[in-house]
Design a protein around this motif. Structure first.
Motif, mmCIF file in Angstrom:
data_model
loop_
_atom_site.group_PDB
_atom_site.id
_atom_site.type_symbol
_atom_site.label_atom_id
_atom_site.label_comp_id
_atom_site.label_asym_id
_atom_site.label_seq_id
_atom_site.Cartn_x
_atom_site.Cartn_y
_atom_site.Cartn_z
ATOM 1 N N GLY A 5 -5.449 -4.678 4.387
ATOM 2 C CA GLY A 5 -4.867 -3.343 4.400
ATOM 3 C C GLY A 5 -3.484 -3.304 5.005
ATOM 4 N N HIS A 6 -3.051 -4.401 5.599
ATOM 5 C CA HIS A 6 -1.708 -4.497 6.180
ATOM 6 C C HIS A 6 -1.122 -5.832 5.766
ATOM 7 C CE1 HIS A 6 -1.994 -1.157 9.204
ATOM 8 N NE2 HIS A 6 -3.268 -1.344 8.954
ATOM 9 N N GLY A 7 0.201 -5.937 5.934
ATOM 10 C CA GLY A 7 0.854 -7.229 5.783
ATOM 11 C C GLY A 7 0.459 -7.975 4.538
ATOM 12 N N GLY A 8 -0.052 -9.203 4.727
ATOM 13 C CA GLY A 8 -0.406 -10.045 3.609
ATOM 14 C C GLY A 8 -1.452 -9.438 2.711
ATOM 15 N N GLY A 9 -2.224 -8.477 3.212
ATOM 16 C CA GLY A 9 -3.205 -7.796 2.385
ATOM 17 C C GLY A 9 -2.596 -6.722 1.507
ATOM 18 N N GLY A 10 -1.309 -6.473 1.644
ATOM 19 C CA GLY A 10 -0.633 -5.464 0.841
ATOM 20 C C GLY A 10 -0.420 -4.183 1.611
ATOM 21 N N PRO A 11 0.423 -3.289 1.111
ATOM 22 C CA PRO A 11 0.672 -2.012 1.784
ATOM 23 C C PRO A 11 -0.572 -1.128 1.773
ATOM 24 C CG PRO A 11 2.320 -2.474 0.084
ATOM 25 C CD PRO A 11 1.205 -3.436 -0.120
ATOM 26 N N ARG A 12 -0.616 -0.198 2.720
ATOM 27 C CA ARG A 12 -1.685 0.798 2.723
ATOM 28 C C ARG A 12 -1.053 2.179 2.674
ATOM 29 N NH1 ARG A 12 -3.041 3.273 7.741
ATOM 30 N NH2 ARG A 12 -1.775 2.553 9.485
ATOM 31 N N GLN A 13 -1.785 3.122 2.107
ATOM 32 C CA GLN A 13 -1.263 4.478 1.963
ATOM 33 C C GLN A 13 -1.367 5.217 3.283
ATOM 34 O OE1 GLN A 13 0.211 5.589 -0.846
ATOM 35 N NE2 GLN A 13 0.813 7.396 0.330
ATOM 36 N N THR A 14 -0.299 5.892 3.669
ATOM 37 C CA THR A 14 -0.286 6.748 4.851
ATOM 38 C C THR A 14 0.216 8.119 4.447
ATOM 39 O OG1 THR A 14 2.007 6.323 5.531
ATOM 40 C CG2 THR A 14 0.343 4.692 6.194
ATOM 41 N N GLY A 15 0.234 9.036 5.405
ATOM 42 C CA GLY A 15 0.732 10.371 5.116
ATOM 43 C C GLY A 15 2.201 10.400 4.766
ATOM 44 N N GLN A 16 2.937 9.366 5.153
ATOM 45 C CA GLN A 16 4.367 9.276 4.865
ATOM 46 C C GLN A 16 4.671 8.338 3.699
ATOM 47 O OE1 GLN A 16 3.191 9.057 8.268
ATOM 48 N NE2 GLN A 16 3.497 11.280 8.115
ATOM 49 N N GLY A 17 3.621 7.843 3.022
ATOM 50 C CA GLY A 17 3.840 6.947 1.896
ATOM 51 C C GLY A 17 3.323 5.551 2.182
ATOM 52 N N PRO A 18 3.494 4.600 1.257
ATOM 53 C CA PRO A 18 2.994 3.233 1.439
ATOM 54 C C PRO A 18 3.668 2.542 2.620
ATOM 55 C CG PRO A 18 3.561 3.644 -0.845
ATOM 56 C CD PRO A 18 4.101 4.800 -0.069
ATOM 57 N N LEU A 19 2.852 1.903 3.460
ATOM 58 C CA LEU A 19 3.348 1.200 4.640
ATOM 59 C C LEU A 19 2.938 -0.265 4.568
ATOM 60 C CD1 LEU A 19 4.487 1.030 7.589
ATOM 61 C CD2 LEU A 19 2.159 1.607 8.362
ATOM 62 N N TYR A 20 3.925 -1.141 4.669
ATOM 63 C CA TYR A 20 3.668 -2.573 4.812
ATOM 64 C C TYR A 20 3.793 -2.930 6.279
ATOM 65 C CZ TYR A 20 4.672 -7.534 5.144
ATOM 66 O OH TYR A 20 4.665 -8.861 5.528
ATOM 67 N N ARG A 21 2.788 -3.595 6.826
ATOM 68 C CA ARG A 21 2.858 -4.056 8.215
ATOM 69 C C ARG A 21 2.549 -5.542 8.225
ATOM 70 N NH1 ARG A 21 -0.422 -0.446 11.854
ATOM 71 N NH2 ARG A 21 1.498 0.796 11.821
ATOM 72 N N GLY A 22 3.494 -6.320 8.680
ATOM 73 C CA GLY A 22 3.325 -7.772 8.694
ATOM 74 C C GLY A 22 4.607 -8.434 9.136
ATOM 75 N N GLY A 23 4.879 -9.590 8.574
ATOM 76 C CA GLY A 23 6.069 -10.325 8.957
ATOM 77 C C GLY A 23 7.010 -10.536 7.788
ATOM 78 N N PRO A 24 8.205 -11.036 8.057
ATOM 79 C CA PRO A 24 9.201 -11.246 7.000
ATOM 80 C C PRO A 24 8.748 -12.230 5.928
ATOM 81 C CG PRO A 24 10.224 -11.324 9.175
ATOM 82 C CD PRO A 24 8.747 -11.304 9.405
ATOM 83 N N VAL A 25 7.965 -13.243 6.301
ATOM 84 C CA VAL A 25 7.523 -14.240 5.325
ATOM 85 C C VAL A 25 6.547 -13.613 4.334
ATOM 86 C CG1 VAL A 25 6.316 -16.429 5.009
ATOM 87 C CG2 VAL A 25 7.901 -16.140 6.939
ATOM 88 N N ASP A 26 5.525 -12.914 4.857
ATOM 89 C CA ASP A 26 4.561 -12.274 3.970
ATOM 90 C C ASP A 26 5.235 -11.214 3.102
ATOM 91 O OD1 ASP A 26 2.199 -13.628 4.504
ATOM 92 O OD2 ASP A 26 1.747 -12.404 6.251
#
Length: 371
Positions: free
Chosen positions: A276-297
């Motif tokens: 649901g984050h980072g390498g697992g792909g973005p997740r939907q939030t109230g402000q839109g899709p959020l990617y959480r992870g590192g620069p490599v992923d």
């Protein structure tokens, strides 16, 4: 190294918004950092609903401190006179030597409407069965008319020696033009353009096409469409819809760039790559899709989405502007360049050249030898 499967190089853009920051020099540092990373353009938001510096004026000030990167302020067309909009954006294109764009947006708050005093707002949150829904559709239709009028005014100023009126054949002076004679559904413009034609012919028009009600305007007038999505299938489906609609409006779909829009949080590095984050792909939030992870992923995600054909590139909004933009430039962009997916230098000088878009020809006059 060439891009995979014959696809062209990526296009990358970044938002440089900073809440509560009112110093133009702080914005300038971010824009120059993005330019060092080779980004096609930066965007800067604006709204009538809260106090903040005027985005167009800020980027006009920054133009002289940069040399290549595109500058795209948000312009709210709901309460802005089309004539003034056209003149301001054309001026930005002139002072930046062909690097200007404008991101068209609507005002959907009653507070913003009261600040300007032109009319009531159309609610973006209205359901399809409420009267406000029709008003919101009409507001986006008007936005398309404003963009069309801007193109007409930009094309209506003679700036080249040997330019003739296409109806009479009479030679036009360097500063001559005919009245616009434009009749929109909610505004007429009959006067003369007062600013020379922009350096690019038409500055680049950007529209967020995530909301389906904005897609007709995007297909009709946008050079770049932003689309939010948590997976490539979502973005790719909207891209196909936009291309089909552009074709129906008589446009060449290849002249429309579609960028996937993501907010990126690179604060915890690769350790944040969890389902649901980072390498697992973005997740939907109230402000839109959020990617959480590192620069490599993130580089891997961008490469895979691009290879799938879902988008022509990405518009990235750093969760923490300075920290995340630095990690984008020094990490993600560097990895994409190493893989041959993103350019290492600007091959041209204008934003249209960065995006691989043609310079529009004038629709009202032709350039030829004077008789």
């Amino acid at each position: 190294m060439a891009a995979p499967h014959g696809r062209g190089l990526l296009h990358l853009a970044a938002a440089v918004d900073q809440e509560t920051v009112h110093d133009v020099s702080d914005h300038g540092e971010l824009v120059r950092l993005a330019e060092r990373g080779g980004f096609d353009f930066v965007t800067l938001g604006d709204t009538f609903a809260r106090p903040e510096p005027d985005a167009l004026a800020v980027l006009a000030r920054i133009a002289s401190t940069t040399t290549r990167i595109g500058l795209v302020p948000t312009v709210t067309v709901t309460h802005t006179e089309p004539f003034h909009l056209r003149a301001a954006v054309a001026t930005l294109d002139r002072v930046s030597r062909g690097r200007a764009g404008c991101r068209i947006d609507l005002s959907d708050t009653e507070g913003g409407a009261r600040n300007v005093g032109r009319r009531h707002a159309a609610s973006a949150d209205a359901s399809e069965h409420e009267p406000e829904h029709e008003a919101w559709d009409e507001a986006w239709d008007e936005a398309g008319q404003v963009a069309d009028l801007a193109d007409r005014l930009w094309d209506n100023r003679a700036v080249d020696a040997g330019t003739h009126d296409d109806a009479s054949g009479r030679p036009l002076g360097r500063d001559e033009a005919r009245p616009a004679g434009f009749e929109g559904d909610s505004f007429p413009v009959r006067g003369l353009p007062t600013v020379p034609r922009p350096s690019q012919g038409h500055p680049v028009t950007v529209v967020d096409a995530t909301d389906r009600r904005a897609r007709v305007a995007a297909a009709r007038c946008a050079d770049v469409a932003l689309v939010q999505g948590t997976n490539p299938a979502q973005v790719g489906a909207v891209r196909a819809e936009l291309h089909a609609s552009a074709l129906a409006h008589g446009r060449d779909p290849d002249e429309l760039r579609v960028l996937a829009a993501l907010t990126v949080d690179l604060g915890d590095g690769e350790r944040a790559a969890e389902p649901g984050h980072g390498g697992g792909g973005p997740r939907q939030t109230g402000q839109g899709p959020l990617y959480r992870g590192g620069p490599v992923d993130l580089a891997e995600l961008i490469a895979s989405w691009h290879e799938s054909g879902a988008a022509d590139g990405f518009h990235l909004t750093p969760a923490e502007p300075r920290r995340d933009l630095e990690r984008l430039v020094n990490g993600t962009v560097a990895l994409l360049q190493h893989r041959g997916l993103f350019r290492t230098f600007y091959p041209g000088s204008t934003l249209r050249e960065h995006l691989g878009l043609t310079r529009p020809a004038k629709r009202y006059a032709v350039t030829r030898e004077a008789p």
